[in-house]
Motif scaffolding. Sequence first.
Motif, PDB file in Angstrom:
ATOM      1  N   TYR A  43      -2.838  -9.154   9.307  1.00 57.29           N
ATOM      2  CA  TYR A  43      -3.649  -8.094   9.919  1.00 57.29           C
ATOM      3  C   TYR A  43      -3.929  -8.407  11.398  1.00 57.29           C
ATOM      4  N   SER A  44      -4.281  -9.675  11.662  1.00 57.52           N
ATOM      5  CA  SER A  44      -4.581 -10.066  13.051  1.00 57.52           C
ATOM      6  C   SER A  44      -3.358  -9.913  13.938  1.00 57.52           C
ATOM      7  N   ALA A  45      -2.226 -10.334  13.409  1.00 58.77           N
ATOM      8  CA  ALA A  45      -0.990 -10.208  14.191  1.00 58.77           C
ATOM      9  C   ALA A  45      -0.694  -8.756  14.487  1.00 58.77           C
ATOM     10  N   ALA A  46      -0.924  -7.944  13.463  1.00 60.28           N
ATOM     11  CA  ALA A  46      -0.660  -6.524  13.669  1.00 60.28           C
ATOM     12  C   ALA A  46      -1.612  -5.941  14.687  1.00 60.28           C
ATOM     13  N   GLN A  47      -2.878  -6.350  14.571  1.00 59.50           N
ATOM     14  CA  GLN A  47      -3.865  -5.827  15.522  1.00 59.50           C
ATOM     15  C   GLN A  47      -3.551  -6.299  16.957  1.00 59.50           C
ATOM     16  N   LYS A  48      -3.161  -7.569  17.124  1.00 57.75           N
ATOM     17  CA  LYS A  48      -2.833  -8.110  18.447  1.00 57.75           C
ATOM     18  C   LYS A  48      -1.609  -7.417  19.033  1.00 57.75           C
ATOM     19  N   SER A  49      -0.643  -7.214  18.180  1.00 53.79           N
ATOM     20  CA  SER A  49       0.561  -6.527  18.639  1.00 53.79           C
ATOM     21  C   SER A  49       0.232  -5.117  19.086  1.00 53.79           C
ATOM     22  N   TYR A  50      -0.655  -4.480  18.322  1.00 54.58           N
ATOM     23  CA  TYR A  50      -1.048  -3.117  18.669  1.00 54.58           C
ATOM     24  C   TYR A  50      -1.777  -3.102  20.021  1.00 54.58           C
ATOM     25  N   GLU A 277      -3.526 -11.264  30.181  1.00 56.18           N
ATOM     26  CA  GLU A 277      -2.328 -12.048  29.964  1.00 56.18           C
ATOM     27  C   GLU A 277      -2.068 -12.234  28.479  1.00 56.18           C
ATOM     28  N   ASP A 278      -0.838 -12.423  28.154  1.00 53.06           N
ATOM     29  CA  ASP A 278      -0.381 -12.624  26.782  1.00 53.06           C
ATOM     30  C   ASP A 278       0.233 -14.016  26.733  1.00 53.06           C
ATOM     31  N   LEU A 279      -0.560 -14.958  26.090  1.00 51.22           N
ATOM     32  CA  LEU A 279      -0.082 -16.345  26.087  1.00 51.22           C
ATOM     33  C   LEU A 279       1.152 -16.520  25.234  1.00 51.22           C
ATOM     34  N   ASP A 280       1.392 -15.529  24.346  1.00 48.65           N
ATOM     35  CA  ASP A 280       2.615 -15.602  23.547  1.00 48.65           C
ATOM     36  C   ASP A 280       3.826 -15.073  24.305  1.00 48.65           C
ATOM     37  N   TYR A 281       3.608 -14.610  25.549  1.00 42.52           N
ATOM     38  CA  TYR A 281       4.704 -14.029  26.339  1.00 42.52           C
ATOM     39  C   TYR A 281       4.879 -14.858  27.619  1.00 42.52           C
ATOM     40  N   THR A 282       6.101 -15.142  27.981  1.00 37.29           N
ATOM     41  CA  THR A 282       6.411 -15.871  29.230  1.00 37.29           C
ATOM     42  C   THR A 282       7.491 -15.106  29.979  1.00 37.29           C
ATOM     43  N   ASP A 283       7.176 -14.774  31.237  1.00 38.62           N
ATOM     44  CA  ASP A 283       8.146 -14.090  32.093  1.00 38.62           C
ATOM     45  C   ASP A 283       9.022 -15.163  32.747  1.00 38.62           C
ATOM     46  N   VAL A 284      10.258 -15.264  32.279  1.00 40.43           N
ATOM     47  CA  VAL A 284      11.141 -16.341  32.764  1.00 40.43           C
ATOM     48  C   VAL A 284      11.522 -16.136  34.225  1.00 40.43           C
ATOM     49  N   HIS A 292       2.450 -15.113  32.396  1.00 40.81           N
ATOM     50  CA  HIS A 292       2.119 -14.633  31.043  1.00 40.81           C
ATOM     51  C   HIS A 292       1.651 -13.179  31.032  1.00 40.81           C
ATOM     52  N   TYR A 293       1.853 -12.505  32.180  1.00 43.34           N
ATOM     53  CA  TYR A 293       1.510 -11.082  32.236  1.00 43.34           C
ATOM     54  C   TYR A 293       2.796 -10.266  32.130  1.00 43.34           C
ATOM     55  N   ARG A 294       2.715  -9.222  31.331  1.00 45.87           N
ATOM     56  CA  ARG A 294       3.868  -8.328  31.229  1.00 45.87           C
ATOM     57  C   ARG A 294       3.890  -7.406  32.461  1.00 45.87           C
ATOM     58  N   LYS A 295       5.101  -7.135  32.988  1.00 44.26           N
ATOM     59  CA  LYS A 295       5.252  -6.328  34.201  1.00 44.26           C
ATOM     60  C   LYS A 295       6.050  -5.057  33.909  1.00 44.26           C
ATOM     61  N   PHE A 296       5.811  -4.108  34.795  1.00 45.24           N
ATOM     62  CA  PHE A 296       6.547  -2.852  34.725  1.00 45.24           C
ATOM     63  C   PHE A 296       7.101  -2.601  36.125  1.00 45.24           C
ATOM     64  N   ASP A 297       8.408  -2.677  36.290  1.00 41.47           N
ATOM     65  CA  ASP A 297       9.096  -2.658  37.586  1.00 41.47           C
ATOM     66  C   ASP A 297       9.732  -1.286  37.796  1.00 41.47           C
ATOM     67  N   LEU A 298       9.332  -0.625  38.909  1.00 38.34           N
ATOM     68  CA  LEU A 298       9.865   0.704  39.215  1.00 38.34           C
ATOM     69  C   LEU A 298      10.568   0.653  40.569  1.00 38.34           C
ATOM     70  N   ASN A 299      11.771   1.237  40.662  1.00 40.98           N
ATOM     71  CA  ASN A 299      12.559   1.274  41.892  1.00 40.98           C
ATOM     72  C   ASN A 299      13.040   2.697  42.127  1.00 40.98           C
ATOM     73  N   SER A 300      13.137   3.037  43.435  1.00 42.25           N
ATOM     74  CA  SER A 300      13.670   4.360  43.747  1.00 42.25           C
ATOM     75  C   SER A 300      14.134   4.381  45.194  1.00 42.25           C
ATOM     76  N   ASP A 301      15.200   5.157  45.459  1.00 46.13           N
ATOM     77  CA  ASP A 301      15.650   5.467  46.813  1.00 46.13           C
ATOM     78  C   ASP A 301      15.150   6.864  47.152  1.00 46.13           C
ATOM     79  N   VAL A 302      14.376   6.994  48.220  1.00 41.91           N
ATOM     80  CA  VAL A 302      13.813   8.277  48.618  1.00 41.91           C
ATOM     81  C   VAL A 302      14.522   8.727  49.898  1.00 41.91           C
ATOM     82  N   ASN A 303      15.001   9.958  49.897  1.00 41.07           N
ATOM     83  CA  ASN A 303      15.662  10.533  51.065  1.00 41.07           C
ATOM     84  C   ASN A 303      14.826  11.707  51.583  1.00 41.07           C
TER      85      ASN A 303
END
Length: 914
Positions: A43-50, A277-284, A292-303
């Motif tokens: 249950y805890s794992a499920a709750q943490k994942s959620y 931070e998520d200690l179970d996650y490592t950004d290599v 240990h923080y999850r990232k969201f990377d956005l890129n765009s070329d604007v003309n």
Amino acid sequence: GTEASVLRNRGFNLKDNRGFSLIEMLVASAIFAIAATVAFILYSAAQKSYKSGENFTDQQQSTRVAFDRMISDLRLAGFNYNPDGDSTRVDEQVEGAWETAVTIRGDFDFEDPSQNTTPESTLAGGSYNVVSVGNDEIVTYVLAKPGTSGPTGPATITLNLDPDRPRAKSNKTVIIPNVVLVQNNPPYTLYRVTLADVNGVYPVSPQAASNFVYEPVADNIKSMVFQYWDDAGNALGPNPGTPTDPSDDLGGADANILPRSRIRRITVNLVGMTPDEDLDYTDVTDASATTHYRKFDLNSDVNPENLGKSGVKDIDITPPPAPTNISLVHGHCKGILVKWDTPSVTSGITAYSVKFWPQATPSAFQTQGFTYPHLEFGVQDLLGHAFVSLPSQGVTYCFQVKAKDAVGNQSGWTPTTSPPCLDTTEASTPGAPQNLVASGNGTITEMDRLIHLTWSEVKSNGPTQGVVTGDPNLIGAYTVLRDGNGYKLYRSLTNGFTPAVGDLIGSPGNGVLQYDDTTMANCVNYYYKLTTVDTCGTESPYSSQALGRSTTTIKPAPPSGVSGSRTDHDHAQISWPAVTTNALGQTLSILEYRIYRVTATSGQSGSVTFTGSPRGTITDGSTTWTDDLDNPADSSALANGQSLYYIVKAADACGLVSDPSNVVEVNCTTKGDRTVTPADGTTKGPGATDFILNLTNTGSDKYSRVRVGLADSTVPGTELWYSQVTAVAGSWLTFPQTIGNWTVPSADKTYNVNWQIETTEGCIFSWTTSLRIVTTLSCQLTLTNAVFVTSGGDRNVRWNWNINNASGKNLKLTGIDISWGPTTTQKLTEIDWAGVSAPPSTPSLASPGASTMVQARYNVALSRPDLPGISCGTCTKSVSLFWGASMVGNTLTLRYYFIDPATTLTGTCDFNVP
């Protein structure tokens, strides 16, 4: 009992029907605990994942929304920023371009009926026809740390733009504070920053944070990076790809307006991160504190489609209103102030043209153009007038004026009839310059090899004739200076000097407010005064005096190209090019030149040593010095093979003295070739003698005197005779020159001929030749190749020999005595002289007898013209003597008699021929 027995028999223990035993209960409890723990863990794992998924999803959504908004704004960058196509607009489509921030402008509210005119309708004023971008549409995207009273950050963003309401059409510095440009401590908040809408003049920098609107767009941003490209795909910026160094970005300074104007594409990278931070996650890919923080990377070329585009100006064909009430003001040199009514702010007038002509010749008109509004010494002037510079002073000119607008529409010339006319007169004096200061004055540090002077610009006339009636522009109660032509700078070594014409050292032009004096000597106090000059040459009163001084630690360069010559008997002149640099080749001025001299044997330039005090000094800047030679020591030295050697040194007032110049030798040398008559070593008989000197190839030498004297060689100090020729004053002698005639005494003696010539510069040259006086000559002949022939007839009985003349004199033979023996009875029948045969001129005489004469002699006189002499200078003649009888056993004795026709001297030669 029976039932119990039956049950027992079937394997049942009657005591078990009482419940579970303790052991059973313990086992059961353990099993339940294990099951419950597993269930809780799941249950805890499920709750943490959620929860983790929910955080990441929320951050994705937040970052995506912020990214989309920023991209939307970037796409509109530059839209409608210059709607009327005003070429003088100071606005930029991209006002600032950093690798971690960007500032753009655009008409973002063009679709909002209420916002698209607020405050835009009040921004144009008198500067633009229309302004479509308000301060709230000058947008900056940048990161910062959130704070309780606004964003915080160590950096600032500096922009140069026009934020006033109404727009002033001139940039001012705007500094956005409290931002982050080096993103090394995330997380950050992404802010959309705009300028506050200030009614009137925007505050001067550095502005407070309250002058900006900080709108948070997204939290938990790790980084934001921009890259800029031109239309050819080239990255823009001095060093693109270095977001950790903002110093090399395009930024917002005016120096990078051109590269910012070439931006056509913008690459954006935005990285969001989860708040927890998520200690179970490592950004290599991230080894920093956010690994240990999850990232969201956005890129765009604007003309942005609007970059590089501006509005198109509407066609305007309406002429501006014509100027009214034209009037004229004179009193300024070579010019007239033309005045008219001040135009309205809505007239659209941007320039005026003034037409003028001499009153008598309207067809010979000229025009001058003037912008409107114009500046009077940096101050904007909205009055209607123009100062027209005129080619002639004291001439009456007539004037008309017309107006122009920004698109070139023009009014008519006005007034159309009876244009005003006025003559040009000088009725004003410029004001005296103020605040004249010079380096080295005790407050400003001395400079190396120059004195730097500065002063304040003269903007008005002075107390004398300082107000021109009718001229509306005054500065400090005096009419503005309209006819200024520059300044005159005077310098003196005298404190409190009154400038004279010779003190003028420079004439800086209009607008020049400094002067570098490099013509002074170092370590000397100089005093300066300055005047203002108008185009008629009228000078203002003198400024206050300024003291200046320079210094140096580098000695002057040595003088080069030093030359010298003896200009006359009593003077030598030394000259050299001026020294204008120090030993490093840097420009400087010299205080004095020092000339040194030494006397030594001629031809010793490389070994003479100069010691002691200078022979002379020059302190007036001259590069020529004359040495006085009117003394016996100098005259004697120059006349006796010695030279005067000179060097020059340059010195400044700092006590620095140059190395010596090249050594120059001054002596008495003649360039001509000399020949004399009689030549050296001449032998001559007694008689009259001319003494002649000839000079050839004399070059530049000119001679004023020639002298010759004779002295007995045994008593050389006492002359027996002398003569000289002297040129008339102001002229010189020509050659050959006969100096004198002397009758040589009849004596065998050698004389010294003392020759002397003197140049017009006083150089005397003396030399001696020898002259031998003799009464007779010694033997000048030799006899060789004597042969005695005895075979054959009478004619073959002969002697043959050669007589040789090697004396160099054209001798003439006058006779030969011939005798032979011991047999003396033979007869000489023929003499063959150089191929000419002749009998002896005197018959052979027999000896009177052996008892009275030892031998017989014939005397043959060779004075006959048909017999050749030996007048050849250097030659050989063959001789043959013939006998009628055998001469075996005899010996000839010969005596030749000769004369030197050139000297009339005679001589004899004796020979024996076996």
